[in-house]
Write an enzyme that holds these catalytic residues in place. Structure first.
Site, mmCIF file in Angstrom:
data_model
loop_
_atom_site.group_PDB
_atom_site.id
_atom_site.type_symbol
_atom_site.label_atom_id
_atom_site.label_comp_id
_atom_site.label_asym_id
_atom_site.label_seq_id
_atom_site.Cartn_x
_atom_site.Cartn_y
_atom_site.Cartn_z
ATOM 1 N N HIS A 429 -1.682 -0.898 9.578
ATOM 2 C CA HIS A 429 -2.063 0.033 10.001
ATOM 3 C C HIS A 429 -3.829 0.372 9.436
ATOM 4 O O HIS A 429 -4.349 -0.482 8.455
ATOM 5 C CB HIS A 429 -1.048 0.824 9.806
ATOM 6 C CG HIS A 429 -1.448 1.673 7.948
ATOM 7 N ND1 HIS A 429 -2.422 2.348 8.129
ATOM 8 C CD2 HIS A 429 -0.721 1.602 7.770
ATOM 9 C CE1 HIS A 429 -2.552 2.880 6.348
ATOM 10 N NE2 HIS A 429 -1.017 1.703 6.237
ATOM 11 N N CYS A 448 2.286 -0.100 2.775
ATOM 12 C CA CYS A 448 1.700 -0.901 3.719
ATOM 13 C C CYS A 448 0.710 -1.814 3.584
ATOM 14 O O CYS A 448 0.156 -1.455 2.185
ATOM 15 C CB CYS A 448 2.125 0.217 5.207
ATOM 16 S SG CYS A 448 3.844 0.982 5.453
#
Length: 531
Positions: A429, A448
């Protein structure tokens, strides 16, 4: 219709399901002879082919007449006795026993590879396994070489029992060594699933079918050469190992250990089969879009915070108690999956673990923290209108409320995230926290992978066209709504852990062991490595 003789008499046969009386003329008694002849023919067809004459083969080579006295029964009894008594230690006894039982205990390797010197070549290759970082003693090359010499000596073996024992021992030791070596070369020494708790990468392991391929090899040297890793990366690390290369700022021993663990990783069958995929290397804090073995896009990434942030543990100060994996909560997992869509202007469904340790703590300090960060609060799935009135100091608050950060400049996922199925709920992301990309050490996320150039990755995945144009448009809008855009073709993603590799110029690159995974792997490799 039953067959008939010239005079019209029909002959019936007895089958398992039909009982019919056979009739024949009394003056034709020869017909009775047909049945035993046919049965004898059928029985002959079911017999195993005769054994190769190992005694003659050995006698022709060594001129030791004791071999002329050998029998199939004597050898079979000897090899069965060794298998039962476990006089030869077998790593995969079930595979070896089942194979030889299916071959009526025929000495395959001596039959096919003794006279032409193939066994000597195989022993020499096994004895040089240190070029792969493996301990040659584990393959018993010296003992097999001694047995080969003894079998060739016209006077060394004086009794048939001694001959049977030597032949059977050499046969079983060769089978065991070749299977072990083939497993190590083709699949790696260690099963990563067994040593790493956060390893979700498809990795092939040897099975009985792959192991039995060694028995079918017509040329052992050609077979052993074919199964050794030949990738440019492996060859570069192997060259450094065998030449005693020492990396700048490291000792030769530390360099060797880092080379060994990364050579082992290259032996694992866990690489994407597709020519084009996204690769994230955790210790390098780097993402590459790979195509036909070359990087077509490279960028910095931030990964999850690790257990070895200050590098207090290393392969220099190795302690064998570190062979057990103890991951911390925020570590990015190793995994393989398929990127299937991009979500532009994403909503962040904040995990309970982050909400309880961070969001609620900040909300308790500042009643306007949630609104400033554009975070909505929900109770039983319904939006809470006035979260400022909630007592966030209540320990039960984390259990009663859930949190979603809405799209916008404050969103922790930035303007886009790339989704792929995985057990850890991680994704690639964007991020508003751009300063972290200026750090050399970028293990700062919750698990992440944060992208330095997310729009470039979108273009690499979607290509130029309508979908990419929409992504670019939506990412540039203020107060835009969340939009999901599916990839026309799913792209593999491979999140891995490599601390040493050769760059495009052939120079070796080393990176710190941020999660301590080198230490865990090295600990599990020790028994098979040249220490």
């Amino acid at each position: 219709m039953l067959p008939a003789t010239k005079d019209g008499t029909r002959i019936a046969f007895i089958t398992p399901n039909i009982h019919t009386t056979m009739s024949y003329p009394k003056h034709k008694p020869f017909i009775l002879l047909l049945i035993p002849v046919l049965l004898l023919f059928m029985m002959q067809g079911c017999k195993r082919p005769p054994h190769s004459d190992i005694g003659k083969l050995l006698n022709d080579k060594s001129k030791n007449n004791i071999y002329k006295q050998l029998t199939d029964e004597g050898y079979t009894a000897a090899v069965k006795q060794i298998l039962q008594s476990k006089k030869v230690a077998l790593t995969n006894p079930a595979v070896i026993k089942s194979f030889y039982a299916s071959e009526d205990y025929e000495p395959i390797f001596i039959r096919d590879h003794f006279v032409n010197g193939d066994l000597d070549t195989a022993v020499a290759i096994l004895s040089r396994s240190s070029v792969h970082g493996l301990n040659p003693k584990l393959f018993h090359g010296d003992e097999m070489a001694a047995l080969l010499t003894k079998l060739r000596d016209p006077k060394a073996i004086k009794t048939t029992d001694e001959a049977y024992q030597n032949i059977a021992r050499l046969e079983l030791m060769m089978a065991n060594a070749l299977i072990n070596y083939a497993n190590d070369m083709q699949f790696g020494v260690v099963n990563p699933h067994r040593i790493y708790q956060r390893y979700y990468t498809n990795t092939l392991r040897p099975d009985s079918t792959s192991m039995k391929k060694v028995f079918a090899a017509q040329d052992l040297k050609a077979y052993l050469d074919s199964i050794q890793p030949h990738s440019p990366q492996y060859m570069a690390l192997q060259k450094a190992l065998t030449t005693g290369y020492t990396a700048p700022g490291m000792t030769q021993e530390e360099t060797k250990r880092i080379l060994l663990v990364n050579m082992e990783r290259l032996r694992w069958k866990n690489k994407p089969a597709e020519p084009r995929y996204v690769q994230v290397n955790i210790p390098a804090f780097q993402l590459d879009v790979m195509d036909q073995g070359h990087s077509t896009l490279n960028m910095k990434v931030c990964v999850g915070e690790g257990r070895n942030k200050d590098f207090t543990k290393s392969l220099v100060r190795y302690d064998d108690t570190d062979m057990v994996d103890h991951p911390v909560r925020r570590e990015t997992p190793q995994l393989t999956s398929l990127i299937n869509e991009a979500q532009v202007n994403p909503i962040w469904n904040i995990p309970v673990s982050i909400a309880s340790r961070e969001i609620i703590v900040e909300a308790d300090k500042d009643p306007y923290y949630l609104s400033n960060k554009n975070i909505n609060v929900y109770r039983d799935g319904k939006l809470v209108d006035d979260p400022e009135d909630i007592d966030w100091g209540d320990p039960k608050a984390a259990e009663e409320y859930s949190f979603k950060q809405q799209p916008g400049e404050q969103n922790s996922l930035g303007k886009i995230k790339f989704l792929f199925p995985n057990k850890s709920s991680v994704y690639l992301h964007d991020t508003p926290a751009k300063n972290a990309f200026n750090y050399n050490k970028r293990d700062v996320s919750h698990g992440c992978v944060r992208l330095e150039k997310p729009l470039d990755l979108a273009r690499a995945l979607f290509g130029d066209g309508e979908k990419y144009n929409l992504i670019e448009k939506y990412m540039g809008e203020d107060n835009a709504k969340t939009v999901d855009i599916a990839l026309p073709k799913k792209v593999p993603v491979y999140i891995t852990y490599v601390t040493c590799w050769a760059d495009d110029a052939g120079a070796l690159q080393f990176r710190p062991d941020v999660y301590g995974l080198d230490i865990v792997l090295y600990g599990n490799l020790q028994k098979r490595m040249l220490i």
